[in-house]
Design a protein around this motif. Sequence first.
Motif: not given
Length: 189
Positions: A76-77, A82-84, A89-90, A99-103
């Motif tokens: 899956x993606x 459009x994930x909150x 992160x921004x 860090x898990x979002x960058x992964x």
Amino acid sequence: MASGSNWLSGVNVVLVMAYGSLVFVLLFIFVKRQIMRFAMKSRRGPHVPVGHNAPKDLKEEIDIRLSRVQDIKYEPQLLADDDARLLQLETQGNQNCYNYLYRMKALDAIRASEIPFHAEGRHPRSLMGKNFRSYLLDLRNTSTPFKGVRKALIDTLLDGYETARYGTGVFGQSEYLRYQEALSELATV
């Protein structure tokens, strides 16, 4: 004295019988539990098989479709556009806790890249069930458009991929940007 020893031997006999029956009950419980455990491990289990009262061709169709389930592979993606969490992160100043979002972005970037991972025209942009490192190294060694790619570029890309997917260390914004740059450079080649 003689009557005392008879009474003592009678108590011994009763105790031996009680211990014997206790051992028998424990063995019975253990054996029954093992039989049930092995029956649950069997293919269909101890319960009614699938399609028990169904016609023969329906049973065969059920078995065929159940055997196909093992071949289904889906990756899956991890992050939608459009994930909150991407907004967090921004906006956040502290990037270390995300860090898990960058992964997740790094793993999704492979699918979004223009690298043709398909084999014989099937499943474009998918690399499910294959080793990513060996796939790219094979592409580099064969006569494909990837033949002129530097080994250092592929190593940078694959080290970033393995760090993002399996690594326990920090994978932050700088590592993600380095990985994304290597991925885009490989896509242009």
